[in-house]
Design a protein around this motif. Structure first.
Motif, PDB file in Angstrom:
ATOM      1  N   SER A  52      -4.913  -8.481   7.201  1.00  0.00           N
ATOM      2  CA  SER A  52      -5.741  -9.697   7.123  1.00  0.00           C
ATOM      3  C   SER A  52      -5.907 -10.294   8.520  1.00  0.00           C
ATOM      4  CB  SER A  52      -5.107 -10.712   6.178  1.00  0.00           C
ATOM      5  OG  SER A  52      -3.931 -11.230   6.750  1.00  0.00           O
ATOM      6  N   CYS A 104     -10.078   5.439  -0.409  1.00  0.00           N
ATOM      7  CA  CYS A 104     -11.301   6.221  -0.172  1.00  0.00           C
ATOM      8  C   CYS A 104     -11.166   7.573  -0.831  1.00  0.00           C
ATOM      9  CB  CYS A 104     -11.549   6.322   1.326  1.00  0.00           C
ATOM     10  SG  CYS A 104     -12.989   7.273   1.787  1.00  0.00           S
ATOM     11  N   SER A 105     -10.966   8.645  -0.087  1.00  0.00           N
ATOM     12  CA  SER A 105     -10.869   9.967  -0.696  1.00  0.00           C
ATOM     13  C   SER A 105      -9.646   9.983  -1.618  1.00  0.00           C
ATOM     14  CB  SER A 105     -10.731  11.017   0.411  1.00  0.00           C
ATOM     15  OG  SER A 105      -9.593  11.815   0.211  1.00  0.00           O
ATOM     16  N   ILE A 151     -16.455   5.573   5.787  1.00  0.00           N
ATOM     17  CA  ILE A 151     -16.051   6.209   4.521  1.00  0.00           C
ATOM     18  C   ILE A 151     -17.202   6.998   3.890  1.00  0.00           C
ATOM     19  CG2 ILE A 151     -14.199   4.600   3.963  1.00  0.00           C
ATOM     20  CD1 ILE A 151     -16.030   3.136   2.096  1.00  0.00           C
ATOM     21  N   GLU A 164       2.400  -9.005  -1.271  1.00  0.00           N
ATOM     22  CA  GLU A 164       1.089  -8.337  -1.297  1.00  0.00           C
ATOM     23  C   GLU A 164       0.012  -9.381  -1.529  1.00  0.00           C
ATOM     24  OE1 GLU A 164      -0.515  -5.219  -0.816  1.00  0.00           O
ATOM     25  OE2 GLU A 164      -2.148  -6.624  -1.190  1.00  0.00           O
ATOM     26  N   GLY A 201       0.853  -1.193   0.000  1.00  0.00           N
ATOM     27  CA  GLY A 201       0.000   0.000   0.000  1.00  0.00           C
ATOM     28  C   GLY A 201       0.886   1.239   0.000  1.00  0.00           C
ATOM     29  N   MET A 202       0.399   2.288   0.659  1.00  0.00           N
ATOM     30  CA  MET A 202       1.150   3.554   0.688  1.00  0.00           C
ATOM     31  C   MET A 202       2.510   3.369   1.359  1.00  0.00           C
ATOM     32  SD  MET A 202      -0.586   5.900  -0.666  1.00  0.00           S
ATOM     33  CE  MET A 202      -2.113   5.540  -1.507  1.00  0.00           C
ATOM     34  N   ALA A 203       2.490   2.729   2.525  1.00  0.00           N
ATOM     35  CA  ALA A 203       3.721   2.615   3.307  1.00  0.00           C
ATOM     36  C   ALA A 203       4.672   1.590   2.700  1.00  0.00           C
ATOM     37  CB  ALA A 203       3.381   2.217   4.748  1.00  0.00           C
ATOM     38  N   GLN A 257      -0.184   2.911   8.453  1.00  0.00           N
ATOM     39  CA  GLN A 257      -1.320   3.178   9.335  1.00  0.00           C
ATOM     40  C   GLN A 257      -1.346   2.243  10.548  1.00  0.00           C
ATOM     41  OE1 GLN A 257      -4.233   5.204   7.830  1.00  0.00           O
ATOM     42  NE2 GLN A 257      -5.938   4.508   9.049  1.00  0.00           N
ATOM     43  N   ILE A 295       0.783 -13.143   3.952  1.00  0.00           N
ATOM     44  CA  ILE A 295       1.658 -13.608   5.031  1.00  0.00           C
ATOM     45  C   ILE A 295       0.794 -13.633   6.299  1.00  0.00           C
ATOM     46  CG2 ILE A 295       3.723 -13.044   6.418  1.00  0.00           C
ATOM     47  CD1 ILE A 295       4.469 -13.743   3.523  1.00  0.00           C
ATOM     48  N   HIS A 323     -15.857   0.654   8.453  1.00  0.00           N
ATOM     49  CA  HIS A 323     -14.756  -0.287   8.261  1.00  0.00           C
ATOM     50  C   HIS A 323     -13.897  -0.415   9.511  1.00  0.00           C
ATOM     51  CE1 HIS A 323     -11.280   2.421   7.982  1.00  0.00           C
ATOM     52  NE2 HIS A 323     -12.140   3.298   7.519  1.00  0.00           N
ATOM     53  N   GLY A 335      -3.838   8.378   7.635  1.00  0.00           N
ATOM     54  CA  GLY A 335      -3.850   9.066   6.348  1.00  0.00           C
ATOM     55  C   GLY A 335      -2.819   8.536   5.376  1.00  0.00           C
ATOM     56  N   TYR A 336      -3.108   8.781   4.092  1.00  0.00           N
ATOM     57  CA  TYR A 336      -2.215   8.312   3.021  1.00  0.00           C
ATOM     58  C   TYR A 336      -0.805   8.884   3.198  1.00  0.00           C
ATOM     59  CZ  TYR A 336      -6.695   7.588   0.515  1.00  0.00           C
ATOM     60  OH  TYR A 336      -7.960   7.220   0.150  1.00  0.00           O
ATOM     61  N   ARG A 372      -3.240  -8.935  -2.227  1.00  0.00           N
ATOM     62  CA  ARG A 372      -4.184  -8.684  -3.319  1.00  0.00           C
ATOM     63  C   ARG A 372      -3.525  -9.004  -4.659  1.00  0.00           C
ATOM     64  NH1 ARG A 372      -4.782  -3.568  -4.109  1.00  0.00           N
ATOM     65  NH2 ARG A 372      -3.153  -2.967  -2.658  1.00  0.00           N
TER      66      ARG A 372
HETATM   67  C1  LIG Z   1     -12.209   2.180   4.161  1.00  0.00           C
HETATM   68  C2  LIG Z   1     -11.071   3.094   4.408  1.00  0.00           C
HETATM   69  C3  LIG Z   1     -11.155   4.426   4.057  1.00  0.00           C
HETATM   70  C4  LIG Z   1     -10.059   5.277   4.231  1.00  0.00           C
HETATM   71  N1  LIG Z   1     -10.135   6.565   3.820  1.00  0.00           N
HETATM   72  C5  LIG Z   1      -9.038   7.345   3.841  1.00  0.00           C
HETATM   73  C6  LIG Z   1      -9.044   8.640   3.280  1.00  0.00           C
HETATM   74  O1  LIG Z   1     -10.045   9.072   2.781  1.00  0.00           O
HETATM   75  N2  LIG Z   1      -7.927   9.393   3.331  1.00  0.00           N
HETATM   76  C7  LIG Z   1      -6.791   8.919   3.889  1.00  0.00           C
HETATM   77  O2  LIG Z   1      -5.784   9.646   3.873  1.00  0.00           O
HETATM   78  N3  LIG Z   1      -6.747   7.704   4.436  1.00  0.00           N
HETATM   79  C8  LIG Z   1      -7.841   6.912   4.427  1.00  0.00           C
HETATM   80  N4  LIG Z   1      -7.839   5.675   4.968  1.00  0.00           N
HETATM   81  C9  LIG Z   1      -6.687   5.242   5.620  1.00  0.00           C
HETATM   82  C10 LIG Z   1      -5.824   4.643   4.545  1.00  0.00           C
HETATM   83  O3  LIG Z   1      -6.046   3.279   4.438  1.00  0.00           O
HETATM   84  C11 LIG Z   1      -4.422   4.907   4.870  1.00  0.00           C
HETATM   85  O4  LIG Z   1      -4.270   6.268   4.962  1.00  0.00           O
HETATM   86  C12 LIG Z   1      -3.407   4.344   3.921  1.00  0.00           C
HETATM   87  O5  LIG Z   1      -3.924   3.614   2.847  1.00  0.00           O
HETATM   88  C13 LIG Z   1      -2.606   3.459   4.798  1.00  0.00           C
HETATM   89  O6  LIG Z   1      -1.493   3.050   4.110  1.00  0.00           O
HETATM   90  P1  LIG Z   1      -0.867   1.679   4.517  1.00  0.00           P
HETATM   91  O7  LIG Z   1       0.225   1.425   3.562  1.00  0.00           O
HETATM   92  O8  LIG Z   1      -0.573   1.655   5.945  1.00  0.00           O
HETATM   93  O9  LIG Z   1      -2.051   0.624   4.257  1.00  0.00           O
HETATM   94  P2  LIG Z   1      -2.698   0.211   2.859  1.00  0.00           P
HETATM   95  O10 LIG Z   1      -2.567   1.285   1.877  1.00  0.00           O
HETATM   96  O11 LIG Z   1      -4.057  -0.323   3.183  1.00  0.00           O
HETATM   97  O12 LIG Z   1      -1.787  -1.002   2.399  1.00  0.00           O
HETATM   98  C14 LIG Z   1      -1.721  -2.206   3.110  1.00  0.00           C
HETATM   99  C15 LIG Z   1      -1.543  -3.329   2.112  1.00  0.00           C
HETATM  100  O13 LIG Z   1      -1.275  -4.541   2.816  1.00  0.00           O
HETATM  101  C16 LIG Z   1      -1.967  -5.607   2.186  1.00  0.00           C
HETATM  102  N5  LIG Z   1      -2.121  -6.661   3.204  1.00  0.00           N
HETATM  103  C17 LIG Z   1      -2.879  -6.652   4.322  1.00  0.00           C
HETATM  104  N6  LIG Z   1      -2.674  -7.791   5.034  1.00  0.00           N
HETATM  105  C18 LIG Z   1      -1.755  -8.527   4.353  1.00  0.00           C
HETATM  106  C19 LIG Z   1      -1.130  -9.784   4.583  1.00  0.00           C
HETATM  107  N7  LIG Z   1      -1.406 -10.503   5.667  1.00  0.00           N
HETATM  108  N8  LIG Z   1      -0.231 -10.250   3.665  1.00  0.00           N
HETATM  109  C20 LIG Z   1       0.054  -9.515   2.550  1.00  0.00           C
HETATM  110  N9  LIG Z   1      -0.502  -8.310   2.284  1.00  0.00           N
HETATM  111  C21 LIG Z   1      -1.395  -7.817   3.176  1.00  0.00           C
HETATM  112  C22 LIG Z   1      -3.255  -4.962   1.713  1.00  0.00           C
HETATM  113  O14 LIG Z   1      -3.807  -5.672   0.650  1.00  0.00           O
HETATM  114  C23 LIG Z   1      -2.765  -3.577   1.266  1.00  0.00           C
HETATM  115  O15 LIG Z   1      -2.386  -3.548  -0.075  1.00  0.00           O
HETATM  116  C24 LIG Z   1      -8.910   4.797   4.825  1.00  0.00           C
HETATM  117  C25 LIG Z   1      -8.832   3.461   5.203  1.00  0.00           C
HETATM  118  C26 LIG Z   1      -9.900   2.622   4.993  1.00  0.00           C
HETATM  119  C27 LIG Z   1      -9.795   1.191   5.388  1.00  0.00           C
END
Ligand SMILES: Cc1cc2nc3c(=O)[nH]c(=O)nc-3n(C[C@H](O)[C@H](O)[C@H](O)COP(=O)(O)OP(=O)(O)OC[C@H]3O[C@@H](n4cnc5c(N)ncnc54)[C@H](O)[C@@H]3O)c2cc1C
Length: 453
Positions: free
Chosen positions: A141, A52-53, A163, A32, A11-13, A346, A123, A318, A352-353, A34
């Motif tokens: 997950s 989302c946004s 959302i 990943e 994802g983002m991080a 997150q 994982i 969510h 946030g993204y 997905r």
């Molecule tokens: C429904 C919803 C709405 C949101 N709306 C906003 C918004 O409007 N604005 C905003 O700034 N932020 C929003 N957020 C928060 C947003 O998810 C985070 O800001 C940002 O996407 C987090 O980045 P991340 O990399 O931590 O997680 P993500 O971007 O979610 O990436 C995590 C990744 O890990 C993968 N994953 C999970 N478990 C496993 C596993 N066991 N094995 C392998 N891969 C796995 C997932 O498929 C995903 O691709 C929202 C979150 C949700 C759930």
């Protein structure tokens, strides 16, 4: 031969962490799940999907802490921020992003990097050996969530978020709505007209609040602990806090003039923001909701201009997953009890993204430096990255720890800068000047290939 760095979650991080570490010369595997295993919110199998946004929020790097984070990430050759700029949509002073080409490009850049391999698998355990970054986000997950809970001695890592709905533009009645950014903010005419506004008079507003309070809502399952992050409260929860709360929040009518009735000041205004480059979709700003779908359509169609609206996506509730980082992580984002595992994004309790990508940037650099046996000075606390990581790994009160957006409240106070309205601008400028200098100093201690421009 140095160790590989394994990153769980693209994802983002995870995407940013991989990019940073790979540019330092470390071999990276992104795991990943997905598209094999889906989440309810992600719609594609792409890396860096915005769920989302489509907003990265303010891009003002002199007066706003998230804008400053943009600036710092760009200086650090960040993949997420540079790709966001390449797919920017008009949104006043905000950085809004065309989500599909954004995630397509993130995916393509990571796949094309000679040091990065992507493995599409879930994982479900915390690995005992090797260097790992867990960046699995708010929708980690179930299997992995349980493994983390076991390892950290926590009963549950989940809480709840909501959302906002998305409306098809051609179903909005423009004889009632109009395009304008608050206070006409923005340098171009397009920027100054980036938002779509729906006005409400007092009577309609009161009826709307009554309907919100009475609407059918999704209830939590018994036994689940529900708490909301304050920056993402559902509208009906805001309405429950007071009938005027929405008028002072997402429905505030200030800085807007209705060209259809220029002499009438609206009592409240609902704002919608473009959600894609084509301008065919608009999301209702700040309208996260947990109303049931039927009730949601009925209530939202009370908004003048949206009487016949069709929805591309309705709002929903969510799960969010995050650690009690102040107790569990050290200042290098490692699990104290198992330091071969870092967390980023997150799940560390940022929100946030942008914040998530920023924590990925740090975790990627920290892990790569450790693998390469390089000294990495501590992230300066006066930078936006430093203020945030310091907060989650120790600065925050552990007992009441909740996900955090970057903000100037996290920065160390400045001596000798005056308070008051004028003083605040000076203070923010002083914070951002100090942060930029500290960040550049820190970046200067490292050698890293620059991001693709
Ligand atoms: C429904 C919803 C709405 C949101 N709306 C906003 C918004 O409007 N604005 C905003 O700034 N932020 C929003 N957020 C928060 C947003 O998810 C985070 O800001 C940002 O996407 C987090 O980045 P991340 O990399 O931590 O997680 P993500 O971007 O979610 O990436 C995590 C990744 O890990 C993968 N994953 C999970 N478990 C496993 C596993 N066991 N094995 C392998 N891969 C796995 C997932 O498929 C995903 O691709 C929202 C979150 C949700 C759930």
């Amino acid at each position: 031969m140095t160790d590989k760095l394994h990153i769980v979650g693209g994802g983002m991080a995870g995407s940013e962490a991989a990019w940073q570490a790979a540019n330092m010369g470390v071999s990276v595997v992104i795991h990943e799940m997905r598209p094999k295993v889906e989440t309810f919110a992600h719609k594609t199998g792409k890396l860096g999907e915005m769920v989302c946004s489509n907003s990265f929020r303010s891009d003002d790097h002199e007066q706003n802490a998230v804008g400053l984070l943009h600036w710092e990430m760009k200086e650090a050759g960040g993949l997420v921020i540079s790709t966001a700029y390449r797919h920017r949509l008009p949104a006043g002073g905000a950085l809004a992003v065309d989500r599909e080409p954004f995630s397509e490009e993130i995916t393509a850049q990571l796949n094309a990097h000679p040091n990065i391999e992507v493995s599409y698998e879930e994982i479900s355990e915390l690995p005992q050996d090797g260097q790992w970054i867990m960046a699995t986000g708010p929708l980690t997950s179930d299997g992995l969530g349980q493994a983390i809970a076991r390892a950290t001695g926590t009963e549950s890592l989940a809480f709840f978020d909501a959302i906002a709905p998305i409306v098809y533009a051609d179903t909005i009645d423009m004889s009632k709505a109009w395009m304008q950014s608050r206070y006409d903010k923005g340098e171009t005419e397009e920027e100054q007209r980036a938002y779509l506004n729906c006005p409400m008079d007092k009577e309609t507003y009161e009826a709307f609040i009554d309907a919100l309070l009475a609407a059918d809502k999704t209830e939590f399952h018994e036994g689940e602990t529900a708490g909301y992050f304050d920056g993402c409260l559902p509208i009906e929860v805001m309405a429950e806090r007071g009938r005027e709360t929405l008028r002072h929040g997402p429905m505030k009518p200030v800085g807007l003039t209705n060209p259809h009735e220029p002499d009438v000041k609206p009592w409240a205004v609902v704002q919608l923001r473009r959600d894609n480059a084509l301008g065919t979709l608009f999301n209702i700003v700040g309208f996260q909701t947990k109303m049931k779908y039927g009730a949601q359509k009925e209530v939202l169609r009370m908004i003048p201009g949206l009487e016949n609206a069709s929805f591309a996506r309705l709002g929903g509730i969510h799960r969010n997953t995050f650690l009690n980082s102040p107790t569990l992580l050290d200042e290098r984002m490692r699990l104290r009890t198992q330091p071969n595992i870092r967390f980023a994004g997150q799940i560390t309790g940022v929100e946030g993204y942008v914040e998530s990508a920023a924590m990925g940037l740090l975790a990627g650099r920290m892990a790569a430096a450790e693998i390469l046996g390089q000294e990495l000075p501590s992230v300066p606390q006066d930078s936006a990255h430093g203020a945030l990581v310091h907060h989650i790994t120790g600065g925050a009160e552990a007992k009441t720890f909740q996900p955090m957006n970057v903000n100037f409240g996290l920065f160390r106070p400045l001596e000798g800068v005056k308070g008051g309205r004028r003083g605040r601008r000076d203070r923010y400028k002083a914070y951002t000047d100090r942060a930029k200098e500290a960040w550049q100093g820190w970046l200067g201690t490292q050698t890293i290939a620059t991001a693709a421009e």
